[in-house]
Scaffold this active site. Structure first.
Site, PDB file in Angstrom:
ATOM      1  N   ALA A  68       5.213   0.456   9.481  1.00  0.00           N
ATOM      2  CA  ALA A  68       5.825  -0.683   8.781  1.00  0.00           C
ATOM      3  C   ALA A  68       6.297  -0.254   7.400  1.00  0.00           C
ATOM      4  O   ALA A  68       5.847   0.757   6.850  1.00  0.00           O
ATOM      5  CB  ALA A  68       4.812  -1.826   8.637  1.00  0.00           C
ATOM      6  N   TYR A 102       7.840  -9.258   2.564  1.00  0.00           N
ATOM      7  CA  TYR A 102       6.926  -8.495   3.422  1.00  0.00           C
ATOM      8  C   TYR A 102       6.126  -9.452   4.315  1.00  0.00           C
ATOM      9  O   TYR A 102       6.057  -9.292   5.533  1.00  0.00           O
ATOM     10  CB  TYR A 102       5.987  -7.639   2.551  1.00  0.00           C
ATOM     11  CG  TYR A 102       4.793  -7.062   3.281  1.00  0.00           C
ATOM     12  CD1 TYR A 102       4.936  -5.973   4.143  1.00  0.00           C
ATOM     13  CD2 TYR A 102       3.512  -7.608   3.111  1.00  0.00           C
ATOM     14  CE1 TYR A 102       3.824  -5.454   4.818  1.00  0.00           C
ATOM     15  CE2 TYR A 102       2.409  -7.093   3.774  1.00  0.00           C
ATOM     16  CZ  TYR A 102       2.568  -6.014   4.625  1.00  0.00           C
ATOM     17  OH  TYR A 102       1.474  -5.517   5.280  1.00  0.00           O
ATOM     18  N   GLU A 133       1.325 -12.553  -7.903  1.00  0.00           N
ATOM     19  CA  GLU A 133       0.097 -12.155  -7.197  1.00  0.00           C
ATOM     20  C   GLU A 133      -0.784 -13.368  -6.950  1.00  0.00           C
ATOM     21  O   GLU A 133      -0.925 -14.214  -7.840  1.00  0.00           O
ATOM     22  CB  GLU A 133      -0.667 -11.144  -8.053  1.00  0.00           C
ATOM     23  CG  GLU A 133      -0.944  -9.874  -7.331  1.00  0.00           C
ATOM     24  CD  GLU A 133      -2.053  -9.072  -7.998  1.00  0.00           C
ATOM     25  OE1 GLU A 133      -2.263  -7.957  -7.557  1.00  0.00           O
ATOM     26  OE2 GLU A 133      -2.709  -9.573  -8.934  1.00  0.00           O
ATOM     27  N   LYS A 191       6.410 -10.115   8.441  1.00  0.00           N
ATOM     28  CA  LYS A 191       5.235 -10.019   9.328  1.00  0.00           C
ATOM     29  C   LYS A 191       5.094 -11.308  10.148  1.00  0.00           C
ATOM     30  O   LYS A 191       4.805 -11.278  11.335  1.00  0.00           O
ATOM     31  CB  LYS A 191       3.966  -9.757   8.512  1.00  0.00           C
ATOM     32  CG  LYS A 191       3.865  -8.344   7.941  1.00  0.00           C
ATOM     33  CD  LYS A 191       3.473  -7.342   9.015  1.00  0.00           C
ATOM     34  CE  LYS A 191       3.327  -5.944   8.474  1.00  0.00           C
ATOM     35  NZ  LYS A 191       3.014  -4.947   9.505  1.00  0.00           N
ATOM     36  N   VAL A 219      -6.034  -0.775  -4.213  1.00  0.00           N
ATOM     37  CA  VAL A 219      -6.727  -0.617  -5.493  1.00  0.00           C
ATOM     38  C   VAL A 219      -7.919   0.335  -5.378  1.00  0.00           C
ATOM     39  O   VAL A 219      -8.189   1.115  -6.292  1.00  0.00           O
ATOM     40  CB  VAL A 219      -7.132  -2.013  -6.057  1.00  0.00           C
ATOM     41  CG1 VAL A 219      -8.090  -2.739  -5.134  1.00  0.00           C
ATOM     42  CG2 VAL A 219      -7.733  -1.911  -7.434  1.00  0.00           C
ATOM     43  N   ASN A 249      -7.704  -7.011   2.897  1.00  0.00           N
ATOM     44  CA  ASN A 249      -7.383  -5.790   2.140  1.00  0.00           C
ATOM     45  C   ASN A 249      -8.213  -4.622   2.670  1.00  0.00           C
ATOM     46  O   ASN A 249      -9.423  -4.576   2.442  1.00  0.00           O
ATOM     47  CB  ASN A 249      -7.664  -6.001   0.653  1.00  0.00           C
ATOM     48  CG  ASN A 249      -6.631  -6.908   0.025  1.00  0.00           C
ATOM     49  OD1 ASN A 249      -6.561  -8.102   0.337  1.00  0.00           O
ATOM     50  ND2 ASN A 249      -5.793  -6.346  -0.804  1.00  0.00           N
ATOM     51  N   ARG A 295     -10.207 -10.553  -3.857  1.00  0.00           N
ATOM     52  CA  ARG A 295      -9.665 -10.058  -2.593  1.00  0.00           C
ATOM     53  C   ARG A 295     -10.814  -9.930  -1.595  1.00  0.00           C
ATOM     54  O   ARG A 295     -11.979  -9.876  -1.974  1.00  0.00           O
ATOM     55  CB  ARG A 295      -8.986  -8.679  -2.790  1.00  0.00           C
ATOM     56  CG  ARG A 295      -7.734  -8.716  -3.675  1.00  0.00           C
ATOM     57  CD  ARG A 295      -6.599  -9.476  -3.027  1.00  0.00           C
ATOM     58  NE  ARG A 295      -5.403  -9.554  -3.848  1.00  0.00           N
ATOM     59  CZ  ARG A 295      -5.101 -10.565  -4.663  1.00  0.00           C
ATOM     60  NH1 ARG A 295      -5.943 -11.569  -4.820  1.00  0.00           N
ATOM     61  NH2 ARG A 295      -3.965 -10.569  -5.336  1.00  0.00           N
ATOM     62  N   ILE A 337      10.907   4.339  14.018  1.00  0.00           N
ATOM     63  CA  ILE A 337      10.789   3.353  15.115  1.00  0.00           C
ATOM     64  C   ILE A 337      12.135   2.730  15.453  1.00  0.00           C
ATOM     65  O   ILE A 337      12.308   2.173  16.529  1.00  0.00           O
ATOM     66  CB  ILE A 337       9.749   2.218  14.837  1.00  0.00           C
ATOM     67  CG1 ILE A 337       9.996   1.557  13.479  1.00  0.00           C
ATOM     68  CG2 ILE A 337       8.324   2.728  14.960  1.00  0.00           C
ATOM     69  CD1 ILE A 337       9.303   0.206  13.333  1.00  0.00           C
TER      70      ILE A 337
HETATM   71  N1  LIG Z   1      -3.649  -1.416   4.152  1.00  0.00           N
HETATM   72  C1  LIG Z   1      -3.843  -2.720   4.215  1.00  0.00           C
HETATM   73  O1  LIG Z   1      -4.646  -3.281   3.452  1.00  0.00           O
HETATM   74  C2  LIG Z   1      -3.107  -3.553   5.239  1.00  0.00           C
HETATM   75  C3  LIG Z   1      -3.352  -4.934   5.250  1.00  0.00           C
HETATM   76  C4  LIG Z   1      -2.678  -5.712   6.191  1.00  0.00           C
HETATM   77  C5  LIG Z   1      -1.822  -5.124   7.096  1.00  0.00           C
HETATM   78  N2  LIG Z   1      -1.580  -3.786   7.047  1.00  0.00           N
HETATM   79  C6  LIG Z   1      -0.634  -3.223   8.011  1.00  0.00           C
HETATM   80  O2  LIG Z   1      -1.225  -2.115   8.660  1.00  0.00           O
HETATM   81  C7  LIG Z   1      -0.214  -1.164   9.000  1.00  0.00           C
HETATM   82  C8  LIG Z   1      -0.587   0.210   8.476  1.00  0.00           C
HETATM   83  O3  LIG Z   1      -0.684   0.132   7.062  1.00  0.00           O
HETATM   84  P1  LIG Z   1      -1.304   1.317   6.174  1.00  0.00           P
HETATM   85  O4  LIG Z   1      -1.990   0.689   5.034  1.00  0.00           O
HETATM   86  O5  LIG Z   1      -2.029   2.268   7.077  1.00  0.00           O
HETATM   87  O6  LIG Z   1       0.022   1.974   5.614  1.00  0.00           O
HETATM   88  P2  LIG Z   1       0.579   3.485   5.708  1.00  0.00           P
HETATM   89  O7  LIG Z   1       1.816   3.517   4.855  1.00  0.00           O
HETATM   90  O8  LIG Z   1      -0.495   4.462   5.395  1.00  0.00           O
HETATM   91  O9  LIG Z   1       0.965   3.603   7.241  1.00  0.00           O
HETATM   92  C9  LIG Z   1       2.228   3.279   7.745  1.00  0.00           C
HETATM   93  C10 LIG Z   1       2.702   4.438   8.601  1.00  0.00           C
HETATM   94  O10 LIG Z   1       3.940   4.086   9.207  1.00  0.00           O
HETATM   95  C11 LIG Z   1       4.889   5.141   9.011  1.00  0.00           C
HETATM   96  N3  LIG Z   1       6.211   4.502   8.986  1.00  0.00           N
HETATM   97  C12 LIG Z   1       6.709   3.664   8.035  1.00  0.00           C
HETATM   98  N4  LIG Z   1       7.943   3.257   8.381  1.00  0.00           N
HETATM   99  C13 LIG Z   1       8.231   3.853   9.558  1.00  0.00           C
HETATM  100  C14 LIG Z   1       9.358   3.823  10.437  1.00  0.00           C
HETATM  101  N5  LIG Z   1      10.452   3.102  10.136  1.00  0.00           N
HETATM  102  N6  LIG Z   1       9.325   4.549  11.573  1.00  0.00           N
HETATM  103  C15 LIG Z   1       8.226   5.299  11.887  1.00  0.00           C
HETATM  104  N7  LIG Z   1       7.137   5.365  11.104  1.00  0.00           N
HETATM  105  C16 LIG Z   1       7.131   4.647   9.951  1.00  0.00           C
HETATM  106  C17 LIG Z   1       4.490   5.800   7.704  1.00  0.00           C
HETATM  107  O11 LIG Z   1       4.948   7.137   7.607  1.00  0.00           O
HETATM  108  C18 LIG Z   1       2.967   5.703   7.781  1.00  0.00           C
HETATM  109  O12 LIG Z   1       2.424   6.820   8.442  1.00  0.00           O
HETATM  110  C19 LIG Z   1       1.095  -1.718   8.456  1.00  0.00           C
HETATM  111  O13 LIG Z   1       1.774  -2.402   9.475  1.00  0.00           O
HETATM  112  C20 LIG Z   1       0.638  -2.688   7.389  1.00  0.00           C
HETATM  113  O14 LIG Z   1       1.591  -3.709   7.163  1.00  0.00           O
HETATM  114  C21 LIG Z   1      -2.199  -2.986   6.139  1.00  0.00           C
END
Ligand SMILES: NC(=O)c1ccc[n+]([C@@H]2O[C@H](COP(=O)([O-])OP(=O)(O)OC[C@H]3O[C@@H](n4cnc5c(N)ncnc54)[C@H](O)[C@@H]3O)[C@@H](O)[C@H]2O)c1
Length: 307
Positions: A74, A141, A268, A145, A184, A170, A208, A52
């Site tokens: 992210a 982190y 945590e 955000k 988890v 979560n 959670r 990105i």
């Molecule tokens: N999983 C959760 O419980 C949760 C909770 C709150 C927020 N989020 C947010 O949701 C979003 C997705 O999270 P997720 O759990 O699917 O994680 P994930 O790691 O599976 O997905 C992130 C994706 O972004 C890509 N990516 C990372 N850095 C990049 C960059 N610099 N340029 C291009 N692509 C990049 C990765 O390859 C991956 O495909 C994130 O923004 C995360 O902060 C997730």
């Protein structure tokens, strides 16, 4: 609509891509595959393997005539954000800011941002935390955000960009990476499928708010609407301890394996649970997938991965 989904090869992003395609949208994905996987990416999406932060991103947005950006890419590791806060800020703040600037210069109407409810409120003062709860993130982190959220607010008031911040609790479900530090459910599912003992950090009484990725997808469909602007918690409002989650997963697996307890994680939160009343009252969203149903689906996915 022509929708850009950043992080569309990742856990949550890949499910959103599927839903947007099913709803008839043309979906373009930018993902650097740092944690995402091509096998999860819908073949009907147009894929750019790109960071990105790549200066060519605006050209892609222009040539694809993007109408809406759904930003899920992210740096998601809390521990990496602590050891390398600069990298975290680069991806999560600068990366988001560059996309916002492109949105304005290309007259893109909609910007949806995946934020965190679990990481935003820190050690909670009240339960469940509404959007009015003080934001006191415990990690870089969460800080990055929060900073990105503030940029969205600025771009909304300054330029009228329709911005939606979704603060997830979560999230769990198929496609989640079982090898990360978080997630988890994915980690324990993989352990159980392989007949290994899950290791609970600390006494397991930490709580959670677990939400199925299917409910998160519904939130992202609603968020496409131009009237859906603002910041919304997307969680179940239900607290589950890691001990009861483990018990439930054990039951689903049908395996007679007991969990081990390891050392508690530094920094945590003890309890985390968020209130989705605002999103429900404004747009009718509510979680539809019970924890047990979601866990059954997730366990089945991990079983199929290893056969
Ligand atoms: N999983 C959760 O419980 C949760 C909770 C709150 C927020 N989020 C947010 O949701 C979003 C997705 O999270 P997720 O759990 O699917 O994680 P994930 O790691 O599976 O997905 C992130 C994706 O972004 C890509 N990516 C990372 N850095 C990049 C960059 N610099 N340029 C291009 N692509 C990049 C990765 O390859 C991956 O495909 C994130 O923004 C995360 O902060 C997730």
């Amino acid at each position: 609509m022509n929708i850009l989904v950043t992080g569309g090869a990742g856990f949550i992003g890949s499910h959103i891509v599927d839903a947007y395609i099913t709803a008839g949208h043309h979906v373009i994905v930018i993902d650097n595959l740092s944690s995402g996987e091509l096998r999860f990416l819908n073949p009907k999406a147009k894929f750019y393997k790109m960071d990105i932060l790549d200066p060519k991103v605006p050209e892609v947005l222009k040539s694809e005539e993007i109408n809406a950006i759904n930003h899920h890419a992210a740096q998601i590791s809390v521990s990496k954000s602590i050891t390398d806060p600069l990298l975290d800020a680069n991806v999560n703040i600068i990366g988001t800011l560059q996309l916002l600037q492109s949105a304005i210069s290309l007259k893109i109407e909609k910007f949806i941002f995946a934020s965190t409810g679990g990481g935003m409120y820190g050690e909670q003062i009240f339960f469940p935390a509404s959007e009015e709860h003080p934001c006191q993130p415990l990690s870089p982190y969460g800080i990055s955000k929060l900073c990105a959220e503030n940029y969205l607010r600025f771009f909304n008031t300054q330029y009228g960009l329709s911005t939606t911040v979704l603060r997830y609790s979560n999230v769990f479900g198929p496609h989640q990476n079982p090898h990360g530090e978080a997630g988890v459910v994915a980690i324990f599912c993989e352990k159980l499928v392989k007949d290994q003992k899950p290791v609970i950090c600390g006494d397991g009484e930490q709580t959670r708010d677990f939400i199925s990725v299917r409910d998160i997808v519904q939130a992202n469909l609603i968020a496409l609407d131009g009237t859906c602007t603002g910041t919304f918690n997307v969680g179940t409002g239900k607290e589950t301890s890691i001990n009861s989650l483990t018990e439930c997963l054990m039951g689903i697996s049908g395996k007679n394996i007991s969990a081990d307890h390891g050392s508690a994680r530094n920094g945590e939160q003890r309890r985390s649970v968020i209130d989705h009343k605002k999103f429900h009252e404004s747009f009718g969203w509510k979680p539809e997938v019970s924890l047990e149903q979601g866990l059954v689906e997730t366990y089945a996915f991990f079983q199929n991965q290893t056969v």
